[in-house]
Design a protein around this motif. Structure first.
Motif, PDB file in Angstrom:
ATOM      1  N   GLU A 185      59.811  46.790  40.088  1.00 40.47           N
ATOM      2  CA  GLU A 185      59.297  48.059  39.580  1.00 40.47           C
ATOM      3  C   GLU A 185      57.959  47.822  38.880  1.00 40.47           C
ATOM      4  OE1 GLU A 185      60.418  51.075  40.196  1.00 40.47           O
ATOM      5  OE2 GLU A 185      61.969  50.131  41.424  1.00 40.47           O
ATOM      6  N   PRO A 186      56.936  48.595  39.232  1.00 41.02           N
ATOM      7  CA  PRO A 186      55.602  48.336  38.691  1.00 41.02           C
ATOM      8  C   PRO A 186      55.387  48.925  37.304  1.00 41.02           C
ATOM      9  CG  PRO A 186      55.514  50.186  40.212  1.00 41.02           C
ATOM     10  CD  PRO A 186      56.938  49.673  40.246  1.00 41.02           C
ATOM     11  N   ASP A 187      54.586  48.224  36.517  1.00 44.48           N
ATOM     12  CA  ASP A 187      54.046  48.784  35.283  1.00 44.48           C
ATOM     13  C   ASP A 187      52.727  49.445  35.671  1.00 44.48           C
ATOM     14  OD1 ASP A 187      52.590  49.264  32.948  1.00 44.48           O
ATOM     15  OD2 ASP A 187      53.369  47.491  31.926  1.00 44.48           O
ATOM     16  N   PRO A 188      52.629  50.775  35.618  1.00 42.68           N
ATOM     17  CA  PRO A 188      51.437  51.466  36.104  1.00 42.68           C
ATOM     18  C   PRO A 188      50.137  50.967  35.484  1.00 42.68           C
ATOM     19  CG  PRO A 188      53.187  53.046  35.694  1.00 42.68           C
ATOM     20  CD  PRO A 188      53.656  51.734  35.147  1.00 42.68           C
ATOM     21  N   GLU A 189      50.170  50.617  34.201  1.00 42.08           N
ATOM     22  CA  GLU A 189      48.948  50.164  33.538  1.00 42.08           C
ATOM     23  C   GLU A 189      48.542  48.758  33.958  1.00 42.08           C
ATOM     24  OE1 GLU A 189      46.822  51.807  31.679  1.00 42.08           O
ATOM     25  OE2 GLU A 189      47.977  53.659  31.839  1.00 42.08           O
ATOM     26  N   VAL A 190      49.477  48.016  34.536  1.00 45.25           N
ATOM     27  CA  VAL A 190      49.166  46.663  35.022  1.00 45.25           C
ATOM     28  C   VAL A 190      48.665  46.706  36.459  1.00 45.25           C
ATOM     29  CG1 VAL A 190      50.154  44.399  35.597  1.00 45.25           C
ATOM     30  CG2 VAL A 190      50.760  45.519  33.444  1.00 45.25           C
ATOM     31  N   VAL A 191      49.340  47.463  37.308  1.00 40.11           N
ATOM     32  CA  VAL A 191      48.979  47.447  38.734  1.00 40.11           C
ATOM     33  C   VAL A 191      47.906  48.474  39.088  1.00 40.11           C
ATOM     34  CG1 VAL A 191      51.233  46.554  39.368  1.00 40.11           C
ATOM     35  CG2 VAL A 191      50.839  49.027  39.459  1.00 40.11           C
TER      36      VAL A 191
ATOM     37  N   ASN B  21      40.909  34.835  28.828  1.00 44.99           N
ATOM     38  CA  ASN B  21      41.906  34.112  29.615  1.00 44.99           C
ATOM     39  C   ASN B  21      43.314  34.398  29.106  1.00 44.99           C
ATOM     40  OD1 ASN B  21      39.988  32.924  31.276  1.00 44.99           O
ATOM     41  ND2 ASN B  21      39.788  31.117  29.985  1.00 44.99           N
ATOM     42  N   ARG B  22      43.474  34.417  27.794  1.00 44.40           N
ATOM     43  CA  ARG B  22      44.799  34.663  27.215  1.00 44.40           C
ATOM     44  C   ARG B  22      45.270  36.083  27.539  1.00 44.40           C
ATOM     45  NH1 ARG B  22      45.975  33.224  21.022  1.00 44.40           N
ATOM     46  NH2 ARG B  22      45.883  31.149  21.969  1.00 44.40           N
ATOM     47  N   GLU B  23      44.385  37.056  27.373  1.00 48.73           N
ATOM     48  CA  GLU B  23      44.758  38.442  27.676  1.00 48.73           C
ATOM     49  C   GLU B  23      45.118  38.591  29.151  1.00 48.73           C
ATOM     50  OE1 GLU B  23      42.125  41.224  24.683  1.00 48.73           O
ATOM     51  OE2 GLU B  23      41.080  40.172  26.302  1.00 48.73           O
TER      52      GLU B  23
ATOM     53  N   THR C 269      48.818  39.719  30.430  1.00 51.89           N
ATOM     54  CA  THR C 269      48.952  41.004  31.119  1.00 51.89           C
ATOM     55  C   THR C 269      49.309  40.844  32.585  1.00 51.89           C
ATOM     56  OG1 THR C 269      47.322  41.983  29.617  1.00 51.89           O
ATOM     57  CG2 THR C 269      47.801  43.182  31.648  1.00 51.89           C
ATOM     58  N   PHE C 270      48.597  39.965  33.269  1.00 50.88           N
ATOM     59  CA  PHE C 270      48.734  39.874  34.723  1.00 50.88           C
ATOM     60  C   PHE C 270      49.472  38.622  35.202  1.00 50.88           C
ATOM     61  CE2 PHE C 270      44.873  42.345  33.806  1.00 50.88           C
ATOM     62  CZ  PHE C 270      45.203  43.536  34.448  1.00 50.88           C
ATOM     63  N   GLY C 271      49.719  37.683  34.297  1.00 45.76           N
ATOM     64  CA  GLY C 271      50.366  36.437  34.686  1.00 45.76           C
ATOM     65  C   GLY C 271      51.678  36.592  35.427  1.00 45.76           C
ATOM     66  N   PRO C 272      52.536  37.561  35.059  1.00 42.00           N
ATOM     67  CA  PRO C 272      53.837  37.678  35.734  1.00 42.00           C
ATOM     68  C   PRO C 272      53.776  38.230  37.158  1.00 42.00           C
ATOM     69  CG  PRO C 272      53.919  38.603  33.501  1.00 42.00           C
ATOM     70  CD  PRO C 272      52.471  38.389  33.840  1.00 42.00           C
ATOM     71  N   ILE C 273      52.634  38.811  37.583  1.00 45.20           N
ATOM     72  CA  ILE C 273      52.594  39.433  38.910  1.00 45.20           C
ATOM     73  C   ILE C 273      51.951  38.491  39.931  1.00 45.20           C
ATOM     74  CG2 ILE C 273      52.450  41.722  37.855  1.00 45.20           C
ATOM     75  CD1 ILE C 273      49.553  41.894  38.807  1.00 45.20           C
ATOM     76  N   ALA C 274      52.274  38.721  41.197  1.00 47.83           N
ATOM     77  CA  ALA C 274      51.786  37.844  42.263  1.00 47.83           C
ATOM     78  C   ALA C 274      50.265  37.875  42.378  1.00 47.83           C
ATOM     79  CB  ALA C 274      52.416  38.253  43.596  1.00 47.83           C
ATOM     80  N   GLY C 275      49.659  39.003  42.012  1.00 49.84           N
ATOM     81  CA  GLY C 275      48.216  39.149  42.163  1.00 49.84           C
ATOM     82  C   GLY C 275      47.377  38.310  41.229  1.00 49.84           C
TER      83      GLY C 275
ATOM     84  N   LYS D 153      41.559  34.870  37.127  1.00 52.27           N
ATOM     85  CA  LYS D 153      40.918  36.143  36.775  1.00 52.27           C
ATOM     86  C   LYS D 153      39.565  36.352  37.455  1.00 52.27           C
ATOM     87  CE  LYS D 153      38.325  34.994  32.554  1.00 52.27           C
ATOM     88  NZ  LYS D 153      38.083  35.349  31.150  1.00 52.27           N
ATOM     89  N   LYS D 154      38.917  35.291  37.921  1.00 56.19           N
ATOM     90  CA  LYS D 154      37.565  35.448  38.470  1.00 56.19           C
ATOM     91  C   LYS D 154      37.503  36.418  39.646  1.00 56.19           C
ATOM     92  CE  LYS D 154      33.608  32.832  40.267  1.00 56.19           C
ATOM     93  NZ  LYS D 154      33.100  31.496  40.659  1.00 56.19           N
ATOM     94  N   PRO D 155      38.346  36.267  40.686  1.00 61.27           N
ATOM     95  CA  PRO D 155      38.278  37.241  41.780  1.00 61.27           C
ATOM     96  C   PRO D 155      38.579  38.666  41.327  1.00 61.27           C
ATOM     97  CG  PRO D 155      39.573  35.322  42.427  1.00 61.27           C
ATOM     98  CD  PRO D 155      39.362  35.227  40.944  1.00 61.27           C
TER      99      PRO D 155
END
Length: 378
Positions: free
Chosen positions: A262-268, A280-282, A286-292, A297-299
């Motif tokens: 189930e997506p978190d709208p503010e993340v995806v 890097n920490r933020e 925020t995004f570390g748990p998702i496959a993307g 973070k560079k791309p």
């Protein structure tokens, strides 16, 4: 216990642990796939992320001697989210593809496969097993097709009758001899919607993909994005769903069996401008748990910078100017130059002329020159 009884027990247990579909395939060499992979390499259509050893990809017994069966599994993921934020002027949004919603699917499928392995060891202690998800040597699609999970669509995705192509795939090679399931007949027929809709023409023809042109691949690259693709990416931060969303087999498909997906709208679907200066920490939090997030973070930042230019987001002018002048990475500075050129206001062009005075990187200088060329001298 007979092979038929083992297969029935494994299939029944798979449902108990949340596997949506399971299929069984032989370990015969994937000869058709081998020919196709050789041709892909000849045409340079491969992405570079694949296992380079074609024999390992097509001969399961090289991975597990005495292997007799491949068990293929599929987990369905949702195609729609609740409370989806709207991208609007003043708050432009980016987008992660559906396959990156929720918890990284690699971890979820590995969990299900491990549970299945543990169960098989209980009921058949003599069995030897080897599981893999996505990054393994075997082709998930080829295995799933042979195991009757679905057919290989013209969009190069496995399409299941029950869930469309919105499924994650994984497999387990085992020394157990289990009766193979029947393949599903190709249902695409004359439909060519995915090929026609591909934004970059990456689907050369049904079932053949030039990975180097695929937006899903392009969003993962870390270098400067070729200019001809920048506007075509739009607001995509990771991946692309076009060839799935236009598929008639996916009409009405939206499955929510797994809380992990189930997506978190503010993340995806995040606001673009804050991504330009995220730490890097933020980013990890925020995004570390998702496959993307797997490419870092560079791309994502580069794609966010380009998306703001495509939107001609004047409200992000100050942030883009800051990136152009201060970001230590030439790729990000060059992307900001392009976006300021797309915005094209007096302030944007002035920022380009100012940056030109102190920019030392040749590639960025070229981006600046190209960005300000269509505009009059301020």
């Amino acid at each position: 216990m007979t092979g038929a009884e083992l297969k029935e027990k494994i299939a029944a247990y798979s449902k108990e642990i949340g596997i949506d579909k399971i299929g069984f395939a032989s370990t015969d060499p994937f000869l058709t796939l081998k020919d196709r992979l050789i041709e892909q390499q000849r045409l340079q259509y491969h992405s570079g992320f694949e296992e380079p050893d074609i024999e390992k990809r097509t001969e399961p017994e090289r991975l597990l001697p005495e292997a007799k069966t491949i068990i293929s599994i599929a987990l369905a993921y949702p195609s729609k989210m609740e409370n989806e934020p709207k991208s609007r002027k003043g708050d432009r949004r980016g987008m992660f593809c559906r396959a990156s919603w929720g918890v990284d699917y690699h971890n979820v499928l590995k969990d299900r496969l491990q549970k299945l392995e543990d169960y098989i060891q209980e009921i058949a202690p003599e069995a030897r097993n080897q599981s893999m998800v996505d990054t393994g040597e075997l082709s998930d699609r080829a295995v799933a097709e042979r195991a009757g999970i679905g057919w290989s669509g013209k969009n190069c995705a496995i399409i299941t009758p029950e869930f469309g192509s919105y499924v994650y795939l994984g497999e387990m090679i085992t020394t157990l001899s289990l009766e193979p399931d029947k393949e599903i007949t190709d249902q695409c027929g004359t439909c060519n919607k995915c090929v026609d809709a591909c934004p970059t023409g990456a689907l050369v023809q049904g079932g053949q993909l030039d990975a180097g042109k695929c937006i899903a691949y392009l969003t993962l690259t870390k270098g400067s994005l070729p200019e001809r693709f920048r506007k075509k990416i739009g607001n995509r931060l990771y991946g692309c769903d076009t060839c799935q969303t236009v598929c008639p087999e996916n009409k009405g498909m939206d499955h929510h069996q797994h809380e992990e997906f189930e997506p978190d709208p503010e993340v995806v679907k995040p606001s673009l401008e804050p991504l330009l200066t995220i730490s890097n920490r933020e980013f990890k939090n925020t995004f570390g748990p998702i496959a993307g997030s797997w490419r870092g973070k560079k791309p994502i930042q580069r794609n966010a910078v380009l998306a703001l230019g495509t939107y001609k987001a004047e409200e992000a002018l100050d942030s883009l100017v800051h990136v152009l002048h201060r970001d230590p990475r030439p790729v990000i500075r060059g992307s900001a130059a392009w976006s300021l050129g797309q915005i094209g206001t007096k302030e944007a062009v002035e920022a380009l002329y100012e940056a030109e005075q102190h920019e030392s990187e040749e590639d960025v200088q070229e981006e600046i020159a190209s960005a300000k060329a269509p505009h009059a001298v301020p």
